[in-house]
Design a protein around this motif. Structure first.
Motif, PDB file in Angstrom:
ATOM      1  N   GLU A 164      49.718  25.998  38.832  1.00  0.00           N
ATOM      2  CA  GLU A 164      50.405  26.146  40.175  1.00  0.00           C
ATOM      3  C   GLU A 164      50.518  26.289  41.197  1.00  0.00           C
ATOM      4  O   GLU A 164      51.269  26.375  41.782  1.00  0.00           O
ATOM      5  CB  GLU A 164      49.575  27.644  39.997  1.00  0.00           C
ATOM      6  CG  GLU A 164      49.226  28.272  38.934  1.00  0.00           C
ATOM      7  CD  GLU A 164      48.465  29.847  39.144  1.00  0.00           C
ATOM      8  OE1 GLU A 164      48.319  31.086  39.078  1.00  0.00           O
ATOM      9  OE2 GLU A 164      47.198  29.376  38.465  1.00  0.00           O
ATOM     10  N   GLN A 231      38.045  34.456  44.799  1.00  0.00           N
ATOM     11  CA  GLN A 231      39.204  35.062  45.012  1.00  0.00           C
ATOM     12  C   GLN A 231      39.347  34.008  46.631  1.00  0.00           C
ATOM     13  O   GLN A 231      40.609  33.338  46.546  1.00  0.00           O
ATOM     14  CB  GLN A 231      39.101  36.234  45.766  1.00  0.00           C
ATOM     15  CG  GLN A 231      39.847  37.627  45.298  1.00  0.00           C
ATOM     16  CD  GLN A 231      39.297  39.033  45.463  1.00  0.00           C
ATOM     17  OE1 GLN A 231      38.893  39.383  46.119  1.00  0.00           O
ATOM     18  NE2 GLN A 231      40.403  39.631  45.340  1.00  0.00           N
ATOM     19  N   ASN A 238      45.367  27.597  45.204  1.00  0.00           N
ATOM     20  CA  ASN A 238      46.812  28.484  45.246  1.00  0.00           C
ATOM     21  C   ASN A 238      46.787  29.213  43.674  1.00  0.00           C
ATOM     22  O   ASN A 238      48.109  28.733  42.713  1.00  0.00           O
ATOM     23  CB  ASN A 238      48.478  27.625  44.965  1.00  0.00           C
ATOM     24  CG  ASN A 238      49.434  27.731  45.162  1.00  0.00           C
ATOM     25  OD1 ASN A 238      49.746  28.873  45.407  1.00  0.00           O
ATOM     26  ND2 ASN A 238      50.516  27.168  44.581  1.00  0.00           N
ATOM     27  N   THR A 239      45.495  29.234  43.393  1.00  0.00           N
ATOM     28  CA  THR A 239      45.637  29.832  41.694  1.00  0.00           C
ATOM     29  C   THR A 239      46.114  31.679  42.266  1.00  0.00           C
ATOM     30  O   THR A 239      44.422  32.622  42.675  1.00  0.00           O
ATOM     31  CB  THR A 239      44.439  29.716  41.830  1.00  0.00           C
ATOM     32  OG1 THR A 239      43.973  28.286  41.506  1.00  0.00           O
ATOM     33  CG2 THR A 239      44.022  29.817  39.974  1.00  0.00           C
ATOM     34  N   GLU A 240      46.355  32.465  41.491  1.00  0.00           N
ATOM     35  CA  GLU A 240      47.011  33.353  41.330  1.00  0.00           C
ATOM     36  C   GLU A 240      45.963  34.176  40.373  1.00  0.00           C
ATOM     37  O   GLU A 240      45.330  33.648  39.767  1.00  0.00           O
ATOM     38  CB  GLU A 240      48.304  33.701  40.400  1.00  0.00           C
ATOM     39  CG  GLU A 240      48.804  35.025  40.110  1.00  0.00           C
ATOM     40  CD  GLU A 240      49.802  35.737  39.493  1.00  0.00           C
ATOM     41  OE1 GLU A 240      50.455  37.018  39.799  1.00  0.00           O
ATOM     42  OE2 GLU A 240      49.914  34.570  39.191  1.00  0.00           O
TER      43      GLU A 240
END
Length: 315
Positions: A164, A231, A238-240
């Motif tokens: 990502e 989280q 930058n990980t969803e």
């Protein structure tokens, strides 16, 4: 009583077989640990290593703190794994706050200790919120570090990849170009940052292939042991984090056993979908806890292949 013949077509598909019933266990795994700070943490680490060793991982890696803050502990942990277990030990090495001469000294010490695999990373700055600044006499980044290590010794080298996009990259294309430079410098494989949807990996794999990169791309899997902490890590990487994950972990803060069951199920389902897409190599971020990674590997069909060694206990 409802019979199968009366069930809707989608239900018939769901009833066909258990999700993990036919997985052949024809996969390769590797595990990541971090160096312990205390005797209690060291006991936990070695318990995790003892539990996961029978799964015959291709290698196990040990992380390196920001700015080289765990340099000695990382070296001691990797050297002990190499000496006392049948596992191939890989040492993380970064180029933050160190000259080329200092990094070469570390690399030489690993080689002398029998370590033949390095995970070469640019590394995070020692102070959170600051940007990476190369040491005046140091390596400029991971590609430069890989090149320097290969000149020093014929290491097997793994590097990082970001499905990502790295949070500091100017663009997804520049991040992909940087990955290619690292691999062209001599890296053996790329291990991805963790992600939570199979689509994130498959889209990235397609882009990597379109860029002419044929080096193995290994998905990094992060079982969620603490959702709030995950989280925070995801935001930095930058990980969803899909919204449905939050709903699934909601209300489980005071139920660690239930939380582990949910975590193992979600990570195993992600791996199953990756497996269905042709993935046969998985790298697990264990956080020095073996149970989740072991359960996921078991669901994927992997079974113990070697007898657990008698590891020397710390006095």
């Amino acid at each position: 009583m409802t019979t199968e013949s009366a069930a809707p077509q989608d239900a018939k598909t769901a009833f066909a077989a258990p999700l993990y019933a036919d997985l052949a266990g024809d996969l390769n795994v590797s595990f990541e640990f971090f160096p312990p700070k205390t005797e209690k943490m060291e006991a936990q680490l070695w318990s995790a290593i003892e539990t996961l060793t029978p799964l015959a991982p291709q290698f196990v890696s040990v992380t390196y703190g920001a700015g080289g803050s765990t340099r000695e502990r990382t070296h001691n942990t990797v050297a002990r794994i190499a000496k006392e277990t049948p596992l191939a030990a890989a040492a993380h090495l970064t180029c933050v706050a160190a000259s080329k001469a200092e990094i070469d000294e570390v690399a030489d010490a690993y080689w002398e200790a029998g370590v033949r695999h390095i995970v070469a990373l640019r590394g995070d700055p020692p102070e959170a919120g600051t940007t990476f600044q190369p040491h005046p006499q140091g390596y400029t980044g991971a590609a430069d570090l890989v090149e320097g290590l290969m000149k020093r010794h014929p290491f097997e080298i793994s590097v990082a990849a970001y499905p990502e996009t790295h949070p500091e990259a100017a663009s997804a294309q520049s991040d992909l170009d940087n990955l290619k430079r690292k691999l062209d410098a001599g890296a053996t494989r790329a291990i991805t940052q963790f992600f939570f949807t199979p689509e994130a990996f498959f889209r990235f794999r397609d882009k990597v292939a379109a860029a002419g990169i044929s080096t193995p791309l290994i998905p990094g899997i992060m079982p969620v042991s603490n959702f709030a902490a995950t989280q925070r890590m995801a935001a930095m990487c930058n990980t969803e984090v899909p919204s449905w994950m939050g709903r699934l972990f909601e209300g489980l803060d005071d139920h660690p056993g239930a939380r582990q069951l949910v975590s193992a199920t979600l990570a195993a389902e992600l791996c199953r979908k990756l497996y269905a897409g042709g993935v046969r190599d998985f790298h697990f971020y264990t956080l020095n806890r073996a149970e989740l990674s072991y359960a996921i590997c078991h669901l994927l069909g992997l079974r113990p292949q070697v007898k657990t060694p008698e590891l020397e206990k710390t006095a």
